[in-house]
Design a protein around this motif. Structure first.
Motif, PDB file in Angstrom:
ATOM      1  N   ASN A   1     -49.955  32.357  -5.940  1.00 29.88           N
ATOM      2  CA  ASN A   1     -50.578  32.300  -4.621  1.00 29.88           C
ATOM      3  C   ASN A   1     -51.677  31.240  -4.613  1.00 29.88           C
ATOM      4  O   ASN A   1     -52.409  31.080  -5.598  1.00 29.88           O
ATOM      5  CB  ASN A   1     -51.180  33.656  -4.242  1.00 29.88           C
ATOM      6  CG  ASN A   1     -50.114  34.720  -4.091  1.00 29.88           C
ATOM      7  OD1 ASN A   1     -49.165  34.544  -3.347  1.00 29.88           O
ATOM      8  ND2 ASN A   1     -50.268  35.821  -4.816  1.00 29.88           N
ATOM      9  N   PHE A   2     -51.797  30.529  -3.498  1.00 27.04           N
ATOM     10  CA  PHE A   2     -52.797  29.474  -3.368  1.00 27.04           C
ATOM     11  C   PHE A   2     -53.850  29.841  -2.330  1.00 27.04           C
ATOM     12  O   PHE A   2     -53.555  30.502  -1.329  1.00 27.04           O
ATOM     13  CB  PHE A   2     -52.145  28.157  -2.921  1.00 27.04           C
ATOM     14  CG  PHE A   2     -51.418  27.434  -4.018  1.00 27.04           C
ATOM     15  CD1 PHE A   2     -52.105  26.603  -4.888  1.00 27.04           C
ATOM     16  CD2 PHE A   2     -50.048  27.577  -4.172  1.00 27.04           C
ATOM     17  CE1 PHE A   2     -51.444  25.930  -5.901  1.00 27.04           C
ATOM     18  CE2 PHE A   2     -49.377  26.909  -5.175  1.00 27.04           C
ATOM     19  CZ  PHE A   2     -50.070  26.078  -6.039  1.00 27.04           C
ATOM     20  N   HIS A   3     -55.063  29.395  -2.588  1.00 29.45           N
ATOM     21  CA  HIS A   3     -56.103  29.378  -1.560  1.00 29.45           C
ATOM     22  C   HIS A   3     -56.686  27.970  -1.579  1.00 29.45           C
ATOM     23  O   HIS A   3     -57.350  27.575  -2.538  1.00 29.45           O
ATOM     24  CB  HIS A   3     -57.187  30.420  -1.820  1.00 29.45           C
ATOM     25  CG  HIS A   3     -58.210  30.468  -0.728  1.00 29.45           C
ATOM     26  ND1 HIS A   3     -59.334  29.683  -0.725  1.00 29.45           N
ATOM     27  CD2 HIS A   3     -58.263  31.196   0.421  1.00 29.45           C
ATOM     28  CE1 HIS A   3     -60.039  29.928   0.354  1.00 29.45           C
ATOM     29  NE2 HIS A   3     -59.417  30.831   1.075  1.00 29.45           N
ATOM     30  N   ILE A   4     -56.419  27.197  -0.514  1.00 27.78           N
ATOM     31  CA  ILE A   4     -56.795  25.784  -0.461  1.00 27.78           C
ATOM     32  C   ILE A   4     -57.857  25.577   0.607  1.00 27.78           C
ATOM     33  O   ILE A   4     -57.691  26.013   1.753  1.00 27.78           O
ATOM     34  CB  ILE A   4     -55.565  24.906  -0.162  1.00 27.78           C
ATOM     35  CG1 ILE A   4     -54.478  25.146  -1.220  1.00 27.78           C
ATOM     36  CG2 ILE A   4     -55.951  23.434  -0.115  1.00 27.78           C
ATOM     37  CD1 ILE A   4     -53.144  24.480  -0.895  1.00 27.78           C
ATOM     38  N   THR A   5     -58.949  24.914   0.244  1.00 30.39           N
ATOM     39  CA  THR A   5     -60.026  24.613   1.182  1.00 30.39           C
ATOM     40  C   THR A   5     -60.150  23.097   1.299  1.00 30.39           C
ATOM     41  O   THR A   5     -60.289  22.405   0.289  1.00 30.39           O
ATOM     42  CB  THR A   5     -61.368  25.184   0.696  1.00 30.39           C
ATOM     43  OG1 THR A   5     -61.239  26.594   0.508  1.00 30.39           O
ATOM     44  CG2 THR A   5     -62.474  24.912   1.706  1.00 30.39           C
ATOM     45  N   GLN A   6     -60.089  22.585   2.529  1.00 35.25           N
ATOM     46  CA  GLN A   6     -60.256  21.151   2.735  1.00 35.25           C
ATOM     47  C   GLN A   6     -61.714  20.873   3.067  1.00 35.25           C
ATOM     48  O   GLN A   6     -62.241  21.337   4.082  1.00 35.25           O
ATOM     49  CB  GLN A   6     -59.349  20.630   3.845  1.00 35.25           C
ATOM     50  CG  GLN A   6     -59.363  19.109   3.954  1.00 35.25           C
ATOM     51  CD  GLN A   6     -58.314  18.583   4.904  1.00 35.25           C
ATOM     52  OE1 GLN A   6     -57.822  19.298   5.774  1.00 35.25           O
ATOM     53  NE2 GLN A   6     -57.943  17.309   4.751  1.00 35.25           N
ATOM     54  N   LEU A   7     -62.379  20.119   2.196  1.00 39.80           N
ATOM     55  CA  LEU A   7     -63.806  19.805   2.349  1.00 39.80           C
ATOM     56  C   LEU A   7     -64.045  18.347   1.993  1.00 39.80           C
ATOM     57  O   LEU A   7     -63.436  17.831   1.058  1.00 39.80           O
ATOM     58  CB  LEU A   7     -64.661  20.675   1.424  1.00 39.80           C
ATOM     59  CG  LEU A   7     -64.878  22.146   1.791  1.00 39.80           C
ATOM     60  CD1 LEU A   7     -65.560  22.858   0.636  1.00 39.80           C
ATOM     61  CD2 LEU A   7     -65.729  22.255   3.047  1.00 39.80           C
TER      62      LEU A   7
ATOM     63  N   GLU B   1     -45.795  34.871 -14.700  1.00 36.34           N
ATOM     64  CA  GLU B   1     -45.450  33.948 -13.622  1.00 36.34           C
ATOM     65  C   GLU B   1     -46.250  34.217 -12.355  1.00 36.34           C
ATOM     66  O   GLU B   1     -46.147  33.485 -11.387  1.00 36.34           O
ATOM     67  CB  GLU B   1     -43.951  34.049 -13.309  1.00 36.34           C
ATOM     68  CG  GLU B   1     -43.063  33.497 -14.396  1.00 36.34           C
ATOM     69  CD  GLU B   1     -43.335  32.016 -14.660  1.00 36.34           C
ATOM     70  OE1 GLU B   1     -43.461  31.252 -13.687  1.00 36.34           O
ATOM     71  OE2 GLU B   1     -43.438  31.642 -15.828  1.00 36.34           O
ATOM     72  N   MET B   2     -47.053  35.286 -12.361  1.00 36.77           N
ATOM     73  CA  MET B   2     -47.855  35.597 -11.189  1.00 36.77           C
ATOM     74  C   MET B   2     -49.267  35.077 -11.409  1.00 36.77           C
ATOM     75  O   MET B   2     -49.702  34.846 -12.525  1.00 36.77           O
ATOM     76  CB  MET B   2     -47.873  37.096 -10.922  1.00 36.77           C
ATOM     77  CG  MET B   2     -46.513  37.688 -10.633  1.00 36.77           C
ATOM     78  SD  MET B   2     -46.587  39.458 -10.354  1.00 36.77           S
ATOM     79  CE  MET B   2     -47.485  39.514  -8.796  1.00 36.77           C
ATOM     80  N   GLY B   3     -49.987  34.884 -10.348  1.00 37.73           N
ATOM     81  CA  GLY B   3     -51.359  34.433 -10.498  1.00 37.73           C
ATOM     82  C   GLY B   3     -51.892  33.875  -9.201  1.00 37.73           C
ATOM     83  O   GLY B   3     -51.228  33.866  -8.159  1.00 37.73           O
ATOM     84  N   PHE B   4     -53.118  33.380  -9.272  1.00 39.24           N
ATOM     85  CA  PHE B   4     -53.822  32.911  -8.092  1.00 39.24           C
ATOM     86  C   PHE B   4     -54.531  31.619  -8.452  1.00 39.24           C
ATOM     87  O   PHE B   4     -55.190  31.529  -9.490  1.00 39.24           O
ATOM     88  CB  PHE B   4     -54.828  33.983  -7.661  1.00 39.24           C
ATOM     89  CG  PHE B   4     -55.554  33.679  -6.383  1.00 39.24           C
ATOM     90  CD1 PHE B   4     -54.986  33.967  -5.157  1.00 39.24           C
ATOM     91  CD2 PHE B   4     -56.819  33.104  -6.411  1.00 39.24           C
ATOM     92  CE1 PHE B   4     -55.654  33.692  -3.984  1.00 39.24           C
ATOM     93  CE2 PHE B   4     -57.503  32.829  -5.249  1.00 39.24           C
ATOM     94  CZ  PHE B   4     -56.914  33.126  -4.024  1.00 39.24           C
TER      95      PHE B   4
END
Length: 294
Positions: free
Chosen positions: A119-125, A89-92
């Motif tokens: 966990n999220f890493h979101i980049t708006q481009l 259930e964990m991840g990136f």
């Protein structure tokens, strides 16, 4: 030498433009230049040929880039594998997207509630070329694109199809019309996305094919801002929109005569790389949620 220096070098080497690389890395250009200079000092050779503001990888840089790519890929895949081993259930999950509209934001929220340890890493481009660069260098798992890509290592799936409308304020003299011609648009003040946004490039090309260059009076980083300015009566704007979204907008949408141009949203990812269980689940959920609109 550390991994951060290598990461910075990789981005500069791929883009061969210090200012653009600094923007992607979200650091100040002087700090990036100093990091690259320190790396070159540690290695004892220059990695780039410099002519004014232009930089090009030299033979030392090309050789070092091959090793840097290998090192960073192994570190990233190792981190993902350890994350998976520590619990399913964990991840990136990392991705780049232009739009952060309500429907998309609601989906991210729903996914996060169902998978609270992801966990999220979101980049708006807005620039699809930069998104593809981030995919190719393993900096993100997924990219949401508006353009067709023919990269051999990149896979895509169509998610949604939207018609392109001309948005005008409710008080605009064309607001009660169902359609609008390109001839009628020529005298209008346009509110558009920034020039490096792929959606903006589509619309500029559409106007060019129909004999005029739009008078852009304002450039925005997000379609929501453009909609608000149109609603306030500052100008008109091209707007891709689904049938569900049309009902909620504070503007009038006119069908554009003489074109069946559509905006197609695509999910893209790089083949032959390690995906965490969280990333694989995210891809499945994105396709299930949005592909029904194609």
């Amino acid at each position: 030498m550390d991994l951060l220096q290598i990461k910075y070098f990789q981005t500069v080497a791929r883009m061969q433009h210090m200012t653009r690389a600094a923007g992607v890395l979200q650091i100040a250009q002087p700090a990036l230049s100093a990091t690259i200079a320190k790396l070159e000092e540690d290695l004892g050779v220059p990695l780039f040929n410099r002519t004014g503001r232009n930089i090009v990888l030299n033979k030392y840089g090309k050789a070092f880039l091959k090793r840097a790519d290998r090192v960073l890929k192994e570190v990233e895949e190792g981190r993902r594998e350890i994350s998976d081993l520590s619990g399913s259930e964990m991840g990136f999950v990392s991705f780049a997207s232009t739009s952060m509209n309500q429907e998309f934001s609601n989906f991210i929220g729903d996914f996060a509630r169902l998978h609270p340890k992801v966990n999220f890493h979101i980049t708006q481009l807005g620039d699809d070329k930069v998104k593809l660069h981030l995919l190719e260098t393993d900096e993100i798992d997924f990219a949401f694109l508006n353009t067709i890509t023919e990269h051999p290592n990149i896979s895509t799936v169509n998610l949604a199809e939207e018609n392109i409308f001309l948005a005008v304020s409710p008080s605009h003299h064309l607001a009660n019309h169902r359609t609008v011609s390109f001839q009628e648009m020529k005298g209008e003040a346009f509110i558009g996305l920034k020039a490096n946004f792929s959606q903006r490039e589509f619309c500029d090309e559409l106007c060019k094919k129909n004999g005029f260059v739009p008078n852009i009076i304002c450039e925005c980083s997000e379609s929501t801002a453009a909609i608000n300015l149109v609603a306030a009566g500052l100008g008109v704007s091209f707007l891709p929109c689904s049938d569900d979204e049309k009902k909620e907008l504070p503007v009038s949408l006119l069908e554009i005569e003489g074109t069946d141009f559509k905006n197609i949203l695509r999910l893209a990812w790089k083949e032959q790389r390690y995906f965490s269980k969280a990333a694989e689940r995210f891809r499945e959920c994105v396709i299930q949620r949005f592909q029904k609109n194609v």
